[in-house]
Design a protein around this motif. Sequence first.
Motif, mmCIF file in Angstrom:
data_model
loop_
_atom_site.group_PDB
_atom_site.id
_atom_site.type_symbol
_atom_site.label_atom_id
_atom_site.label_comp_id
_atom_site.label_asym_id
_atom_site.label_seq_id
_atom_site.Cartn_x
_atom_site.Cartn_y
_atom_site.Cartn_z
ATOM 1 N N GLN A 42 3.995 10.100 -3.466
ATOM 2 C CA GLN A 42 5.018 9.178 -2.929
ATOM 3 C C GLN A 42 4.758 8.860 -1.450
ATOM 4 O OE1 GLN A 42 8.404 11.566 -4.019
ATOM 5 N NE2 GLN A 42 8.682 10.514 -5.977
ATOM 6 N N LEU A 43 4.280 9.840 -0.706
ATOM 7 C CA LEU A 43 3.954 9.598 0.701
ATOM 8 C C LEU A 43 2.864 8.534 0.826
ATOM 9 C CD1 LEU A 43 4.111 10.520 3.778
ATOM 10 C CD2 LEU A 43 2.203 12.040 3.229
ATOM 11 N N ASP A 57 -6.404 2.127 -5.602
ATOM 12 C CA ASP A 57 -5.596 0.919 -5.387
ATOM 13 C C ASP A 57 -4.978 0.931 -4.000
ATOM 14 O OD1 ASP A 57 -5.945 -0.070 -7.918
ATOM 15 O OD2 ASP A 57 -3.930 0.453 -8.631
ATOM 16 N N ALA A 58 -4.422 2.077 -3.648
ATOM 17 C CA ALA A 58 -3.696 2.179 -2.385
ATOM 18 C C ALA A 58 -4.649 2.066 -1.200
ATOM 19 C CB ALA A 58 -2.929 3.504 -2.333
ATOM 20 N N THR A 88 1.316 2.689 1.971
ATOM 21 C CA THR A 88 0.797 1.395 1.517
ATOM 22 C C THR A 88 1.875 0.313 1.556
ATOM 23 O OG1 THR A 88 -0.644 2.663 0.049
ATOM 24 C CG2 THR A 88 -0.426 0.300 -0.403
ATOM 25 N N ALA A 89 3.037 0.614 0.973
ATOM 26 C CA ALA A 89 4.121 -0.375 0.939
ATOM 27 C C ALA A 89 4.630 -0.667 2.353
ATOM 28 C CB ALA A 89 5.262 0.131 0.059
ATOM 29 N N ARG A 126 5.530 -3.834 -11.494
ATOM 30 C CA ARG A 126 5.452 -2.441 -11.046
ATOM 31 C C ARG A 126 4.105 -1.880 -11.444
ATOM 32 N NH1 ARG A 126 9.615 -3.783 -9.498
ATOM 33 N NH2 ARG A 126 11.639 -2.750 -9.442
ATOM 34 N N ARG A 127 3.610 -0.944 -10.664
ATOM 35 C CA ARG A 127 2.453 -0.192 -11.116
ATOM 36 C C ARG A 127 2.525 1.226 -10.601
ATOM 37 N NH1 ARG A 127 -2.586 -2.105 -8.495
ATOM 38 N NH2 ARG A 127 -3.094 -2.196 -10.680
ATOM 39 N N PRO A 128 1.925 2.123 -11.391
ATOM 40 C CA PRO A 128 1.885 3.508 -10.937
ATOM 41 C C PRO A 128 0.899 3.635 -9.776
ATOM 42 C CG PRO A 128 0.664 3.269 -12.982
ATOM 43 C CD PRO A 128 1.291 1.933 -12.692
ATOM 44 N N PHE A 129 1.091 4.637 -8.966
ATOM 45 C CA PHE A 129 0.190 4.880 -7.834
ATOM 46 C C PHE A 129 -1.190 5.302 -8.314
ATOM 47 C CE2 PHE A 129 -1.821 7.784 -4.852
ATOM 48 C CZ PHE A 129 -1.810 7.025 -3.700
ATOM 49 N N GLN A 130 -2.206 4.654 -7.789
ATOM 50 C CA GLN A 130 -3.598 5.079 -7.995
ATOM 51 C C GLN A 130 -4.232 5.129 -6.612
ATOM 52 O OE1 GLN A 130 -5.102 5.749 -10.872
ATOM 53 N NE2 GLN A 130 -3.905 4.703 -12.481
ATOM 54 N N ALA A 156 1.969 6.248 -1.439
ATOM 55 C CA ALA A 156 2.483 4.953 -1.908
ATOM 56 C C ALA A 156 3.325 4.308 -0.814
ATOM 57 C CB ALA A 156 3.312 5.133 -3.179
ATOM 58 N N THR A 157 4.081 5.130 -0.083
ATOM 59 C CA THR A 157 4.950 4.605 0.978
ATOM 60 C C THR A 157 4.135 4.091 2.153
ATOM 61 O OG1 THR A 157 6.689 6.128 0.303
ATOM 62 C CG2 THR A 157 6.880 5.187 2.512
#
Lengths: 186, 186
Positions: B143-144, B16-17, B149-150, B9-13, B146-147
Motif C-alpha cells: 500500500q505504501l 507497473d508502479a 505512485t498515486a 482498477r488494478r492490483p498493485f504490481q 501504491a500510494t
Amino acid sequence: MSAGIDRTRRPFQLEDATGILARTPATLDSLLRGLTVAWLTANEGGDTWSPFDIVGHLIHGEQTDWMPRARIILEHGDTRAFERFDRFAQFDSSAAQTVESRLDEFARLRRRNLEELKSLELTTADLDRAGLHPELGPVTLRQLLATWTAHDLDHVMQISRVLGRQYSDAVGPWRAYLRIISGTQG
Amino acid sequence: MSAGIDRTRRPFQLEDATGILARTPATLDSLLRGLTVAWLTANEGGDTWSPFDIVGHLIHGEQTDWMPRARIILEHGDTRAFERFDRFAQFDSSAAQTVESRLDEFARLRRRNLEELKSLELTTADLDRAGLHPELGPVTLRQLLATWTAHDLDHVMQISRVLGRQYSDAVGPWRAYLRIISGTQG
C-alpha cells in the motif's frame, strides 16, 4: 509575493500560451510512451476515456479545431460559424492504433500549428476579432487561443487522474489522504 | 476490450508502479522547466500551492517519506510507527529557490530511491509486510508503494489544474465546456 497580487487568474498573453502549448507533446510523451497497454487503456468506467483515447482526441483537435477556427475568424469574422467539433473522432477505425504513433502525430501537428500561428504575427486587434461558435455564440480569437491552452492542461489533468485512480483500492487506508482518489481538491 | 474487463482498477504490481515513478521527473521537467515565474508561482488562492511549491513537496517526500518508511517496515514491521510527514517543508528557507534546481534535485533523488528499491529485490511476502502509520494505523509495504505512485499522479494533476485555471476568465464562454475550470469531471 505581496498579498495584493492575485495569483489565481491571468490575462491571455500570446507568448505565455504558446509556452504551454509547445510543451504538451513532450509532457505526454514523458508520461505515456512505453507504458504498458493496461495503463494506456485504463479508464474511469462506462464511456470515459483512456489515456490512449485522449491522445487521439488531441490529434483531432490539431486537425480540425484550433487553427482551422482561428483561420475562420481571421477570414470571415463572425459571419461564418465554426464547424462543430467531433468529440468522438478518436474512436474511428482510421485513427492511429499505437500510443507511440499517436504521440508522434500529435507532436508533428502541434509543431506545424504553432509555426503557422507564429507566422500570422497576430496583433492585439487580431486577437480582439470576433468569431461565431455554433453553440456558444460570439467568441474572440483571444478566447479561442486561451481555450486551446486550458484544454491541453485539462487533458493532462484527466490522464493523471485516470492513471492515479487505478490504485484506488491498492492504496488501502491512504485513500483518505489522496485527493486524486477521494475527488476532493486541496 | 471486452465489456467484462474492469478498466477502472488494478492490483498493485511492482513493475507497473516503478514504470510510473520513473517517468514523473521527466514529465514535470517537460511541463515546467523554462516556464515564466508567473506560471510557476500561480496558485488557486489562499494557502493553495503553486507548481514551484509542489516540486518542493515532492523532493521532501523523496527525502523523508517513501523509502524511509519502506525501510522502517522492512526493519521494524509494525513495532515502530513512521515519522510524521511535514507537508510544509517546501516553504523552508533552505529549500532550493529555482524551479530548475528543484527539478534537478527531484530527478536525482527519485533515481537514487528507485535504485535502492530495485536493490531490495522485494518478494510478495515483503510486500505483504505490515507497518504502522501514526494516524492511519496498519498499512502494508504494498500500500505504501501504491500510494507513492498515486501521489505522483495526484500532484501532476494538481499542477495541470493550477496552470489551466489561470485562464478561467480568459477563455470567455468556453468556460462552460472546460472541466478543469468548471470543476466537473468527464
